[in-house]
Design an enzyme around this catalytic site. Structure first.
Site, mmCIF file in Angstrom:
data_model
loop_
_atom_site.group_PDB
_atom_site.id
_atom_site.type_symbol
_atom_site.label_atom_id
_atom_site.label_comp_id
_atom_site.label_asym_id
_atom_site.label_seq_id
_atom_site.Cartn_x
_atom_site.Cartn_y
_atom_site.Cartn_z
ATOM 1 N N GLU A 22 -27.421 17.852 50.114
ATOM 2 C CA GLU A 22 -28.280 18.747 49.321
ATOM 3 C C GLU A 22 -29.356 19.221 50.121
ATOM 4 O OE1 GLU A 22 -29.164 16.209 46.013
ATOM 5 O OE2 GLU A 22 -27.018 15.844 45.705
ATOM 6 N N ILE A 25 -21.682 23.245 53.026
ATOM 7 C CA ILE A 25 -20.702 22.708 52.626
ATOM 8 C C ILE A 25 -19.575 23.421 53.593
ATOM 9 C CG2 ILE A 25 -19.098 22.251 50.779
ATOM 10 C CD1 ILE A 25 -21.942 20.415 51.175
ATOM 11 N N GLN A 66 -28.396 18.063 96.718
ATOM 12 C CA GLN A 66 -28.575 16.663 96.018
ATOM 13 C C GLN A 66 -28.812 16.997 94.548
ATOM 14 O OE1 GLN A 66 -31.618 13.806 96.641
ATOM 15 N NE2 GLN A 66 -30.011 12.548 97.219
ATOM 16 N N GLY A 98 -26.566 28.661 86.446
ATOM 17 C CA GLY A 98 -27.412 29.761 86.417
ATOM 18 C C GLY A 98 -27.360 30.712 85.216
ATOM 19 N N GLU A 137 -22.271 15.123 60.350
ATOM 20 C CA GLU A 137 -21.821 13.664 59.992
ATOM 21 C C GLU A 137 -22.562 12.639 60.505
ATOM 22 O OE1 GLU A 137 -17.395 13.656 60.703
ATOM 23 O OE2 GLU A 137 -17.709 15.623 61.522
HETATM 24 C C1 LIG Z 1 -22.312 23.073 60.622
HETATM 25 C C2 LIG Z 1 -22.480 22.138 59.647
HETATM 26 C C3 LIG Z 1 -21.466 21.938 58.748
HETATM 27 C C4 LIG Z 1 -21.755 20.882 57.732
HETATM 28 N N1 LIG Z 1 -20.634 20.357 56.929
HETATM 29 C C5 LIG Z 1 -20.838 19.487 55.787
HETATM 30 C C6 LIG Z 1 -20.024 19.548 54.838
HETATM 31 O O1 LIG Z 1 -18.892 19.910 54.894
HETATM 32 N N2 LIG Z 1 -20.555 18.501 53.914
HETATM 33 C C7 LIG Z 1 -21.744 17.914 53.764
HETATM 34 O O2 LIG Z 1 -21.756 17.288 52.638
HETATM 35 N N3 LIG Z 1 -22.503 18.316 54.505
HETATM 36 C C8 LIG Z 1 -22.434 19.076 55.618
HETATM 37 N N4 LIG Z 1 -23.325 19.199 56.791
HETATM 38 C C9 LIG Z 1 -24.732 18.440 56.618
HETATM 39 C C10 LIG Z 1 -24.989 17.628 57.656
HETATM 40 O O3 LIG Z 1 -24.118 16.445 57.795
HETATM 41 C C11 LIG Z 1 -26.367 17.286 57.517
HETATM 42 O O4 LIG Z 1 -26.986 18.273 57.996
HETATM 43 C C12 LIG Z 1 -26.822 16.218 58.205
HETATM 44 O O5 LIG Z 1 -26.391 14.827 57.397
HETATM 45 C C13 LIG Z 1 -28.224 16.068 58.295
HETATM 46 O O6 LIG Z 1 -28.929 15.960 57.039
HETATM 47 P P1 LIG Z 1 -30.266 17.245 56.905
HETATM 48 O O7 LIG Z 1 -29.880 18.470 57.632
HETATM 49 O O8 LIG Z 1 -30.462 17.173 55.446
HETATM 50 O O9 LIG Z 1 -31.220 16.505 57.760
HETATM 51 P P2 LIG Z 1 -32.420 15.349 57.158
HETATM 52 O O10 LIG Z 1 -31.638 14.439 56.601
HETATM 53 O O11 LIG Z 1 -33.556 16.099 56.622
HETATM 54 O O12 LIG Z 1 -32.895 14.802 58.388
HETATM 55 C C14 LIG Z 1 -33.670 15.678 59.419
HETATM 56 C C15 LIG Z 1 -33.706 15.120 60.965
HETATM 57 O O13 LIG Z 1 -34.605 13.881 60.857
HETATM 58 C C16 LIG Z 1 -34.356 12.776 61.515
HETATM 59 N N5 LIG Z 1 -34.208 11.668 60.812
HETATM 60 C C17 LIG Z 1 -33.711 11.382 59.453
HETATM 61 N N6 LIG Z 1 -33.744 10.472 58.904
HETATM 62 C C18 LIG Z 1 -34.109 9.638 60.141
HETATM 63 C C19 LIG Z 1 -34.547 8.255 60.119
HETATM 64 N N7 LIG Z 1 -34.256 7.399 59.087
HETATM 65 N N8 LIG Z 1 -34.964 7.793 61.282
HETATM 66 C C20 LIG Z 1 -35.114 8.649 62.527
HETATM 67 N N9 LIG Z 1 -35.066 9.724 62.264
HETATM 68 C C21 LIG Z 1 -34.680 10.553 61.062
HETATM 69 C C22 LIG Z 1 -32.961 13.272 62.128
HETATM 70 O O14 LIG Z 1 -33.116 13.849 63.653
HETATM 71 C C23 LIG Z 1 -32.628 14.537 61.461
HETATM 72 O O15 LIG Z 1 -31.804 15.331 62.234
HETATM 73 C C24 LIG Z 1 -22.902 20.121 57.742
HETATM 74 C C25 LIG Z 1 -24.023 20.837 58.686
HETATM 75 C C26 LIG Z 1 -23.784 21.670 59.458
HETATM 76 C C27 LIG Z 1 -25.015 21.932 60.442
#
Ligand SMILES: Cc1cc2nc3c(=O)[nH]c(=O)nc-3n(C[C@H](O)[C@H](O)[C@H](O)COP(=O)(O)OP(=O)(O)OC[C@H]3O[C@@H](n4cnc5c(N)ncnc54)[C@H](O)[C@@H]3O)c2cc1C
Length: 396
Positions: A142, A172, A293, A353, A377
């Site tokens: 969400e 999604i 290297q 490059g 995921e």
């Molecule tokens: C191409 C794509 C396809 C997707 N497909 C689906 C789908 O089909 N269905 C679905 O439900 N979702 C889907 N997603 C959503 C995806 O699973 C989420 O983007 C992901 O789980 C992260 O949630 P968020 O983007 O809200 O990040 P947030 O939860 O806001 O987190 C942001 C960042 O904060 C950091 N962070 C968060 N919590 C912590 C913590 N506790 N400790 C340290 N660092 C933290 C992490 O680095 C994270 O990347 C998709 C996303 C993309 C980009």
């Protein structure tokens, strides 16, 4: 364990793949080299395969005898174990031809969640999905709750024999082509992810389901933002009991994490092939890059990661096939696999490059796709947080 005459211990451990899996690996490798790699730069149209290429790939894939290799035998598939599947995923990972989230050429894409449905739900959703008649999407993320589903705002409120779902979902995948969504919603927000989250199957044609917009990304994927406005769902469409939205999640999350790791094996291997060949042929300052290297160390680091990752993935998969709990192994496979395959793609890009950035070569796509794998995921940081509990418990 046995001892020979000299007293040397003959260890029963064996890190080689069994003969039939070596043959499987060879078969898929030849397929990737012959069918996928030659057309990989032209195969995709956005985040999907071009229809004519998909038809061609499917015909060739069928001829390999691997149709529905990941579908259990009880449902007419080959029912390969996780180690065998990991071998297939690793080989497919060597090419950018198949879009990472929509490249199903060995059969339809079957959500692993569907195997946990009850019999009536399986009849209605799993079997038609396996037959290729229904498409699905998974709607958990969400705008205000991504990796932390406990803070989810989408609610499912019980009204008689129905639930009424309200809320927005973001990112999604394949929502626009889905016939049904597996929706995760809060049935008791106070309980959060400990008993307050439930899962539902929602017909995408239900009144109140709205596709808001496709999100443009730095990768080809275009996941959707969705709204659920007073969407009425019959109680029989709840997956499992109320509050048990994540009851079966561990199983398919583990499989998904091993899949990420396995894909990483293929990416690293291909990046090594591309990087080593280019380093031998490209001459700068009078000598091939391969003599430097700095370049050698990048290749060596990727090579070491490849071998570590292969052990990690095979270890997780073998234990899963033995019916053991692989949470810890699966976390490591995803964390290490996604991170190291991105680093290997980055090294490969550096060695090339400016050509590393060129869209003539597959490197930039590996680089962008693997970066995205580190977030989807389960972002790496979230997985490390979960793994830290195990580390502190074990060593603290
Ligand atoms: C191409 C794509 C396809 C997707 N497909 C689906 C789908 O089909 N269905 C679905 O439900 N979702 C889907 N997603 C959503 C995806 O699973 C989420 O983007 C992901 O789980 C992260 O949630 P968020 O983007 O809200 O990040 P947030 O939860 O806001 O987190 C942001 C960042 O904060 C950091 N962070 C968060 N919590 C912590 C913590 N506790 N400790 C340290 N660092 C933290 C992490 O680095 C994270 O990347 C998709 C996303 C993309 C980009």
């Amino acid at each position: 364990m046995s001892e020979d005459a000299s007293g040397a211990v003959e260890a029963p451990m064996n890190f080689e793949l069994p003969e039939e899996l070596r043959m499987l690996k060879e078969t898929v490798r030849k397929f990737v080299d012959k069918e996928l790699i030659p057309v990989e730069r032209q195969a995709r149209q956005g985040h999907r395969l071009k229809p004519e290429i998909e038809a061609q790939f499917r015909t060739k894939a069928k001829a390999l005898g691997l149709e529905n290799y990941d579908v259990p035998q009880a449902y007419g598939g080959l029912g390969l174990g996780l180690l065998a599947r990991a071998v297939v995923w690793a080989e497919l990972g060597r090419s950018i031809a198949l879009p990472p989230r929509a490249g199903h050429i060995f059969g339809p894409n079957v959500s692993p969640i569907l195997y946990h449905l009850n019999e009536a739900q399986k009849e209605k959703y799993l079997l038609p999905t396996i037959r290729g008649e229904l498409n699905w999407c998974f709607a958990q993320t969400e705008p205000d709750a991504g990796g932390d589903p406990g803070s989810m705002r989408t609610t499912a409120v019980r009204r008689g024999d129905t639930y009424v779902i309200n809320g927005n979902k973001r990112f999604i995948t394949e929502a626009s082509t889905a016939d049904f969504a597996q929706v995760i919603a809060a049935t008791d927000r106070a309980k959060g992810s400990h008993g307050g989250i439930s899962a539902f199957i929602v017909d995408m044609k239900s009144p109140g389901v709205k596709l808001l917009r496709a999100q443009e990304l730095v990768i080809d994927d275009r996941p959707w933002e969705l709204a659920f406005e007073d969407v009425v769902v019959p109680v029989e469409n709840r997956i499992g009991e109320e509050g048990e939205g994540f009851k079966h999640a561990q199983d398919w999350l583990n499989i998904g994490r091993v899949r990420h790791g396995a894909r990483g094996i293929g990416v690293i291997e291909r990046c090594l092939e591309l990087g080593a060949s280019y380093a031998k042929q490209r001459v700068t300052f009078g000598e091939p890059l391969a003599q430097r290297q700095a370049v050698q160390w990048m290749l060596v680091d990727s090579f070491i990661s490849l071998n570590q990752l292969r052990f990690m993935v095979h270890d997780a998969a073998v234990k899963y096939d033995q019916g053991r709990d692989i949470r810890v192994e699966a976390y490591q496979a995803k964390i290490f696999g996604d991170t190291q395959s991105f680093i290997a793609a980055d090294h490969c890009m550096e060695i090339h490059g400016g050509m590393g950035l060129a869209t003539d070569l597959p490197i930039e796509k590996f680089w962008r796709d693997q970066r995205s794998m580190m977030i989807t995921e389960g972002p790496i940081e979230n997985l490390k947080m979960a793994l830290a509990r195990h580390v502190l418990r074990t060593y603290g």
